[in-house]
Design an enzyme around this catalytic site. Structure first.
Site, PDB file in Angstrom:
ATOM      1  CG  HIS A   1      -0.225  -0.056   2.541  1.00  0.00           C
ATOM      2  ND1 HIS A   1      -0.249  -1.157   3.368  1.00  0.00           N
ATOM      3  CD2 HIS A   1       0.554   0.848   3.158  1.00  0.00           C
ATOM      4  CE1 HIS A   1       0.470  -0.915   4.438  1.00  0.00           C
ATOM      5  NE2 HIS A   1       0.982   0.297   4.338  1.00  0.00           N
TER       6      HIS A   1
HETATM    7  P1  TYD Z   1      -1.742  -3.744   7.942  1.00  0.00           P
HETATM    8  O1  TYD Z   1      -1.855  -2.346   7.431  1.00  0.00           O
HETATM    9  O2  TYD Z   1      -2.398  -4.821   7.142  1.00  0.00           O
HETATM   10  O3  TYD Z   1      -0.213  -4.122   8.176  1.00  0.00           O
HETATM   11  P2  TYD Z   1       1.002  -4.113   7.089  1.00  0.00           P
HETATM   12  O4  TYD Z   1       1.187  -2.697   6.664  1.00  0.00           O
HETATM   13  O5  TYD Z   1       2.187  -4.599   7.850  1.00  0.00           O
HETATM   14  O6  TYD Z   1       0.657  -5.045   5.974  1.00  0.00           O
HETATM   15  O7  TYD Z   1      -2.313  -3.754   9.428  1.00  0.00           O
HETATM   16  C1  TYD Z   1      -2.659  -4.961  10.100  1.00  0.00           C
HETATM   17  C2  TYD Z   1      -3.802  -4.670  11.065  1.00  0.00           C
HETATM   18  O8  TYD Z   1      -3.401  -3.771  12.082  1.00  0.00           O
HETATM   19  C3  TYD Z   1      -5.011  -4.059  10.386  1.00  0.00           C
HETATM   20  O9  TYD Z   1      -6.163  -4.648  10.957  1.00  0.00           O
HETATM   21  C4  TYD Z   1      -4.965  -2.601  10.771  1.00  0.00           C
HETATM   22  C5  TYD Z   1      -4.273  -2.637  12.122  1.00  0.00           C
HETATM   23  N1  TYD Z   1      -3.452  -1.446  12.411  1.00  0.00           N
HETATM   24  C6  TYD Z   1      -3.836  -0.598  13.434  1.00  0.00           C
HETATM   25  O10 TYD Z   1      -4.885  -0.779  14.089  1.00  0.00           O
HETATM   26  N2  TYD Z   1      -3.042   0.465  13.736  1.00  0.00           N
HETATM   27  C7  TYD Z   1      -1.894   0.724  13.062  1.00  0.00           C
HETATM   28  O11 TYD Z   1      -1.182   1.707  13.380  1.00  0.00           O
HETATM   29  C8  TYD Z   1      -1.525  -0.148  11.966  1.00  0.00           C
HETATM   30  C9  TYD Z   1      -0.275   0.119  11.167  1.00  0.00           C
HETATM   31  C10 TYD Z   1      -2.332  -1.222  11.697  1.00  0.00           C
END
Ligand code: TYD
Length: 134
Positions: free
Chosen positions: A50
């Site tokens: 992303h």
């Molecule tokens: P995600 O964005 O999929 O992680 P990555 O960027 O490593 O692929 O996030 C995983 C989960 O964590 C998703 O349910 C959103 C949550 N999350 C939060 O609640 N707060 C945060 O600061 C972040 C980065 C993720």
């Protein structure tokens, strides 16, 4: 100049071990509003995929190693993070993917804003359109 680069952190090491200090607007080029860490990863399961419209981050692999691909729509950089003494600054509007996680990898992320899921771009074609201004 791409909007991402490695940062070198000074480590204070002595017979007891080592210490790295990270401070807003000093060795981290923004005000830190949020910290999170990624662990229990699997080598062949990438994360990220992303971009952020309005977020700067610094990624630090505090244990183990991983790779990070950063893409500004034209230039793609691939970095291996394998020491707590280096961080990867990732500016706004960059597509990123984290992959090749080692056993025990812990990836610490410092972010310039609280979590706002609406500022994510989750589709690569949408990212390319936005970043090229079309
Ligand atoms: P995600 O964005 O999929 O992680 P990555 O960027 O490593 O692929 O996030 C995983 C989960 O964590 C998703 O349910 C959103 C949550 N999350 C939060 O609640 N707060 C945060 O600061 C972040 C980065 C993720």
């Amino acid at each position: 100049m791409p909007n991402y680069h490695l940062l070198d952190f000074k480590a204070f090491g002595d017979l007891r071990g080592s210490l790295v200090s990270l401070e807003s607007q000093k060795n981290i080029p923004f005000d830190i509003q949020r910290i999170y860490y990624i662990y229990d990863t699997k080598r062949d399961v990438p994360r990220g995929s992303h971009a952020h419209r309005d977020l700067e981050q610094v990624l630090v692999c505090v244990n183990g190693s991983c790779k990070v691909k950063v893409d500004d729509g034209q230039i793609v950089g691939v970095f291996e993070l394998n020491t707590p003494e280096k961080g990867l600054y990732v500016g706004k509007m960059l597509w990123r993917e984290m992959f090749d996680f080692s056993q025990g990898c812990v990836l610490l992320v410092l972010a310039s804003a609280h979590y706002h899921p609406e500022e994510y771009i989750r589709d690569y074609d949408d990212f390319l359109k936005e970043v090229s201004g079309s």
